[in-house]
Motif scaffolding. Sequence first.
Motif, PDB file in Angstrom:
ATOM      1  N   ARG A 327       0.848  -1.198   0.000  1.00 47.06           N
ATOM      2  CA  ARG A 327       0.000   0.000   0.000  1.00 47.06           C
ATOM      3  C   ARG A 327       0.881   1.245   0.000  1.00 47.06           C
ATOM      4  O   ARG A 327       1.699   1.440   0.903  1.00 47.06           O
ATOM      5  N   TYR A 329       0.625   5.327   0.242  1.00 47.14           N
ATOM      6  CA  TYR A 329      -0.321   6.344   0.668  1.00 47.14           C
ATOM      7  C   TYR A 329       0.389   7.693   0.779  1.00 47.14           C
ATOM      8  O   TYR A 329       1.592   7.772   1.049  1.00 47.14           O
ATOM      9  N   THR A 353      -4.719   9.914  -0.322  1.00 48.14           N
ATOM     10  CA  THR A 353      -4.783   8.850  -1.329  1.00 48.14           C
ATOM     11  C   THR A 353      -4.119   7.589  -0.804  1.00 48.14           C
ATOM     12  O   THR A 353      -3.075   7.654  -0.146  1.00 48.14           O
ATOM     13  N   GLN A 354      -4.726   6.454  -1.079  1.00 52.86           N
ATOM     14  CA  GLN A 354      -4.082   5.166  -0.864  1.00 52.86           C
ATOM     15  C   GLN A 354      -4.206   4.345  -2.140  1.00 52.86           C
ATOM     16  O   GLN A 354      -5.229   4.403  -2.829  1.00 52.86           O
ATOM     17  N   ALA A 355      -3.168   3.604  -2.457  1.00 50.65           N
ATOM     18  CA  ALA A 355      -3.158   2.745  -3.643  1.00 50.65           C
ATOM     19  C   ALA A 355      -2.612   1.387  -3.220  1.00 50.65           C
ATOM     20  O   ALA A 355      -1.439   1.276  -2.822  1.00 50.65           O
ATOM     21  N   ASP A 356      -3.456   0.342  -3.291  1.00 49.98           N
ATOM     22  CA  ASP A 356      -3.091  -1.006  -2.855  1.00 49.98           C
ATOM     23  C   ASP A 356      -2.842  -1.896  -4.061  1.00 49.98           C
ATOM     24  O   ASP A 356      -3.690  -1.975  -4.963  1.00 49.98           O
ATOM     25  N   ASP A 357      -1.707  -2.543  -4.059  1.00 49.49           N
ATOM     26  CA  ASP A 357      -1.428  -3.625  -5.007  1.00 49.49           C
ATOM     27  C   ASP A 357      -1.677  -4.920  -4.240  1.00 49.49           C
ATOM     28  O   ASP A 357      -0.840  -5.366  -3.464  1.00 49.49           O
ATOM     29  N   ARG A 384      -5.717  -3.960  -8.240  1.00 52.54           N
ATOM     30  CA  ARG A 384      -5.219  -2.640  -7.895  1.00 52.54           C
ATOM     31  C   ARG A 384      -6.389  -1.884  -7.259  1.00 52.54           C
ATOM     32  O   ARG A 384      -7.373  -1.581  -7.919  1.00 52.54           O
ATOM     33  N   ASN A 385      -6.271  -1.596  -5.980  1.00 47.44           N
ATOM     34  CA  ASN A 385      -7.314  -0.874  -5.253  1.00 47.44           C
ATOM     35  C   ASN A 385      -6.843   0.552  -4.978  1.00 47.44           C
ATOM     36  O   ASN A 385      -5.674   0.765  -4.631  1.00 47.44           O
ATOM     37  N   ARG A 386      -7.751   1.491  -5.093  1.00 45.77           N
ATOM     38  CA  ARG A 386      -7.390   2.884  -4.869  1.00 45.77           C
ATOM     39  C   ARG A 386      -8.531   3.594  -4.147  1.00 45.77           C
ATOM     40  O   ARG A 386      -9.706   3.392  -4.468  1.00 45.77           O
ATOM     41  N   THR A 388      -9.421   7.662  -2.562  1.00 49.02           N
ATOM     42  CA  THR A 388      -9.008   9.055  -2.409  1.00 49.02           C
ATOM     43  C   THR A 388     -10.102   9.825  -1.692  1.00 49.02           C
ATOM     44  O   THR A 388     -11.291   9.529  -1.828  1.00 49.02           O
TER      45      THR A 388
END
Length: 701
Positions: A327, A329, A353-357, A384-386, A388
């Motif tokens: 993650r 962020y 913002t968070q962006a999870d692989d 891919r989860n995001r 904001t």
Amino acid sequence: MLACAAALASLGALAQEGAMAGQGTTQQVVVTGSVRERVAAEVPYAIGVVGREELRAAGPMINLSEALARVPGLIVNNRNNYAQDLQVSSRGFGARATFGVRGLRLYSDGIPATMPDGQGQVSHFDLAGASRIEVLRGPFSVLYGNSSGGVIAAFSSPVRERQGEVALDVGSDGLRQLRGSVEAPLGGGFDLRLSGSTMEYDGFRPQMEAKRHTFNARLGWQGESDRVVVQAGYFSQPALDPLGLTRDQFQANPYQTTPEALQFNTRKEAEQTQLGTSWQHRFGEGALRESQVAAYAGRRSVTQWQSIPVATQTPPRHGGGVVDFDRDYHGVDARLRWAWDDVDLLTGVALETQADDRRGYENFIGTGPTQQLGVTGAQRRDERNRATTRDAYAQADWRLMPALTASAGVRSGRVKMRTRDAYLSNGDDSGELSFDYTNPVLGLRWQALPSLQLHASTARGFESPTLTELAYRPDGSPGFNAGLQPQTSRQYEIGAKWRTGPWSLDAALFRADTKNELGVATNSGGRASYQNVGRTRREGLELSTTWQPQGAWRTQLGLTYLDASYRDGFLTCGAPPCTTPTVPVAAGNRIAGTQRTSAFGEIAWRDAGLGEWALEARALGRTAVNDINSEFAPGFVVTNLRWIKSWPLAGGRKVELLARVDNLADKVYAGSVIVNDGNRRFYETAAPRSFLLGVRVYGGL
């Protein structure tokens, strides 16, 4: 203050330290929930402050649960499982979380520990370096945006002089911790603090071993009108997972570990790095008083091996028994503070913002006699989860009359969540949702007497479903759970704060009516889906009082009564495996994870020659483990004994000894529960009688 910029900028400069245990002062200064620094007794809402000495006396400063039991309205249960975070709820918000922290906003030196989707963790909090922890409950917490049923904010100590500390903690069940810190002014307005720790723990049940390593650095610069702070942190924690126990297992032997944990070697590895900076500028004459800008970025990586049976992972739609994600962020918060004769105003904007692989794997390799369990096998998930959030906020304090002050605020924003599925052989789980919210709050404070303040407030709150709760549809079909709606609440609070002589007393009556409460729909094979279950109500009473009749004695008492229940009936999951909600939950049932009563009491005596001795007691009523209320974890009362004393050394240094005996009566009880667990392993055993000895050497360098 409203957001991370305000909290970051408060590092080392503006906010005084919280009241220290044994010093008898009630002038605790807080920033959480306020336009500017205020004395806690003068803010129109319920807020608790745990100071540095209380943190140091509560234990090895590893878990928030050590010291926060003294805050009414807040439940912080230690799962005694470092593979899972603490179980935290505020006035019943967050009680549904089976892992992590939900329903509350968490901050560590201004950097959010709650992600934009509403899920957070507190495992990386640097308690040894904290000057205080502020706990805000009630309506004013909505000013922190999405998922703000309460706020927990930790603040580090300012750097004042060249000094250091080396500490060693040893305790029962193989606990050992070594930590150290050094800080100093560097000249030219610069100051620096470095700290680190390493911890190992064996545990009192099989499959409980854990390690933790931390490092934190903070560089500050103070000019004539400016203050800049840069901070960096690292956290690593590999831990085995003993899982919970069923009622039959708990009654037979509460200190056993369920066989599945050993069979699959359940465990979790977590690592986190983050960097944050803030710049505060003070203006000269005029209405505009100061500006603050703060920014942060970080990465959190987690791999967790679960006990999901091999056969359960056979269907093509299953994501496997190993969770693996990285993650990233980041966020920025900017604000301006204005002041006139009778009005203080704060305005700001924020972006997070968070962006999870996120990946999933089978937890086995091979078949038959050569099959290996508890390993990373074939891939079953790749997403891919995001998430904001974009917010604008404002808050004002207006002195209407010498004894009457009005406070009003609003936070308006949008949370957007998106999933892009790259593993399409089991269907496309991609989807996207966004929610808009506007959270207003209004409060009044009346100084009825020089020693008595009365306050009242009301607000509207908002909590979105998290990315995890949106991941699966209740009917098992591919795709985002797009029918899930956020829950909204209307919150009310009236309270009083009384300060006179050796006495201080805080009391609050509260109620929160929620619509579209989020709850479990199905739970099968390690995968839970969620639904909106209608209306709920959380109402109750908080009372906190301290009495220090003379310098040597001090007493504290905190009491909470909470009635958290469903106002609408609904259908939920039955016995596993459950793929369709079929079991009725009756209106009036207690919300899982909540208890009606909780209390904390302490009596302490301090002597210059003998140190401080204290007896603590904590009580918790029985806890509903699931929404159908078919089982309850029994209530309990536990007592602890502590002794702490320091001696001077050469060169202005001191040595401090802390000795604790926790769970004096060696009571057997479930210290926390895993709510609505699909395997009915609800019960997490609390530690038996345990001992701790801490040796700390600190002072000038």
